[in-house]
Design a protein around this motif. Sequence first.
Motif, PDB file in Angstrom:
ATOM      1  N   ILE A 199     -11.333  -0.259  -0.003  1.00  0.00           N
ATOM      2  CA  ILE A 199     -10.274   0.228  -0.890  1.00  0.00           C
ATOM      3  C   ILE A 199     -10.064  -0.747  -2.045  1.00  0.00           C
ATOM      4  CG2 ILE A 199      -7.793   0.677  -1.065  1.00  0.00           C
ATOM      5  CD1 ILE A 199      -7.934   1.786   1.798  1.00  0.00           C
ATOM      6  N   ARG A 227      -2.757   1.467  -9.088  1.00  0.00           N
ATOM      7  CA  ARG A 227      -3.986   0.729  -8.791  1.00  0.00           C
ATOM      8  C   ARG A 227      -3.711  -0.752  -8.528  1.00  0.00           C
ATOM      9  NH1 ARG A 227      -7.913   3.752  -6.719  1.00  0.00           N
ATOM     10  NH2 ARG A 227      -8.126   5.679  -7.894  1.00  0.00           N
ATOM     11  N   ALA A 285      -4.189  -3.944  -0.468  1.00  0.00           N
ATOM     12  CA  ALA A 285      -5.457  -3.844   0.253  1.00  0.00           C
ATOM     13  C   ALA A 285      -6.071  -5.222   0.493  1.00  0.00           C
ATOM     14  CB  ALA A 285      -6.430  -2.962  -0.522  1.00  0.00           C
ATOM     15  N   THR A 296      -6.716  -6.715   4.077  1.00  0.00           N
ATOM     16  CA  THR A 296      -8.072  -7.131   4.448  1.00  0.00           C
ATOM     17  C   THR A 296      -8.057  -8.520   5.076  1.00  0.00           C
ATOM     18  OG1 THR A 296      -9.061  -5.817   2.658  1.00  0.00           O
ATOM     19  CG2 THR A 296     -10.402  -7.584   3.589  1.00  0.00           C
ATOM     20  N   ASN A 327      -9.976  -1.634   4.329  1.00  0.00           N
ATOM     21  CA  ASN A 327      -9.148  -2.157   3.245  1.00  0.00           C
ATOM     22  C   ASN A 327      -9.978  -2.901   2.215  1.00  0.00           C
ATOM     23  OD1 ASN A 327      -6.098  -1.664   3.719  1.00  0.00           O
ATOM     24  ND2 ASN A 327      -6.845  -2.244   5.737  1.00  0.00           N
ATOM     25  N   VAL A 351       0.840  -1.204   0.000  1.00  0.00           N
ATOM     26  CA  VAL A 351       0.000   0.000   0.000  1.00  0.00           C
ATOM     27  C   VAL A 351       0.874   1.254   0.000  1.00  0.00           C
ATOM     28  CG1 VAL A 351      -1.637   1.366   1.352  1.00  0.00           C
ATOM     29  CG2 VAL A 351      -2.014  -1.089   1.050  1.00  0.00           C
ATOM     30  N   ASN A 363      -1.849  -1.128  -5.150  1.00  0.00           N
ATOM     31  CA  ASN A 363      -2.757  -0.757  -4.079  1.00  0.00           C
ATOM     32  C   ASN A 363      -3.807  -1.839  -3.863  1.00  0.00           C
ATOM     33  OD1 ASN A 363      -5.301   1.091  -3.022  1.00  0.00           O
ATOM     34  ND2 ASN A 363      -3.301   1.868  -2.369  1.00  0.00           N
ATOM     35  N   ILE A 372     -12.818  -0.358  -4.568  1.00  0.00           N
ATOM     36  CA  ILE A 372     -12.607   0.867  -5.344  1.00  0.00           C
ATOM     37  C   ILE A 372     -11.519   0.661  -6.390  1.00  0.00           C
ATOM     38  CG2 ILE A 372     -11.787   3.255  -5.217  1.00  0.00           C
ATOM     39  CD1 ILE A 372     -13.122   3.354  -2.405  1.00  0.00           C
ATOM     40  N   ASP A 373     -10.430  -0.016  -6.004  1.00  0.00           N
ATOM     41  CA  ASP A 373      -9.347  -0.292  -6.953  1.00  0.00           C
ATOM     42  C   ASP A 373      -9.828  -1.172  -8.102  1.00  0.00           C
ATOM     43  OD1 ASP A 373      -7.274   1.169  -5.772  1.00  0.00           O
ATOM     44  OD2 ASP A 373      -6.788  -0.454  -4.390  1.00  0.00           O
TER      45      ASP A 373
END
Length: 205
Positions: free
Chosen positions: A57, A28, A35, A39, A54, A15, A31, A60-61
């Motif tokens: 996140i 991306r 994440a 998680t 996470n 991260v 990340n 979203i990624d």
Amino acid sequence: MLWLEVVGWLGSVLVVVSLMQARVLRFRVLNLVGAVLATGYNAVVGIWAFAVMNGAIAIIDVYWLWRLLRERHDDTAYTVVDVGPGDAYLRHFLTVHGEEIARFQPGFALADDARAFLVARGDEVVGVVVVRDVGHGVGVVDLDWVTTRFRDFTPGEFVYRHSGVFAEHGLRVLHVEPAPQMREYFAKVGFRETATRWVREVEPV
């Protein structure tokens, strides 16, 4: 459990490393992996607030990766703007990125008879292709450069895909002498290697 601690630390490191990336795609991907690992680690040890954060996140990624990869070759994602060598914004763009351009294209200078094609994504200019008319319908690609953030997406290909912009200037064929690291890219956008240089025919309007 040592392996669990390794997973947790690896997720955190990825991260942090992702935040140091200038390229959008690389950021991306790193990340997302970080994440996901974070998680899993937080879920196993029962730190649910961080597990949920996470996990969000990671979702979203995934969304942005899907969108970025979908738009990678989408004609509607980019706009090609035809400008002359005297265009003020073109000169500003080349000046701002001059140091990095010089590393990719040593000795580049904007010729008075050149045409420049700015590649824009929304209101952001992400690349430029400069072609010089040498007569008899031949254009020489002096520069094909993309900003670091979008280098994974090769937006310069949109200039060649919309090759009518070259035909409008009376060009019938494009020549380029690519650096070794650029040969794969130019092959992808339609150039073929000859004995002296790489060549791409221009489709008529």
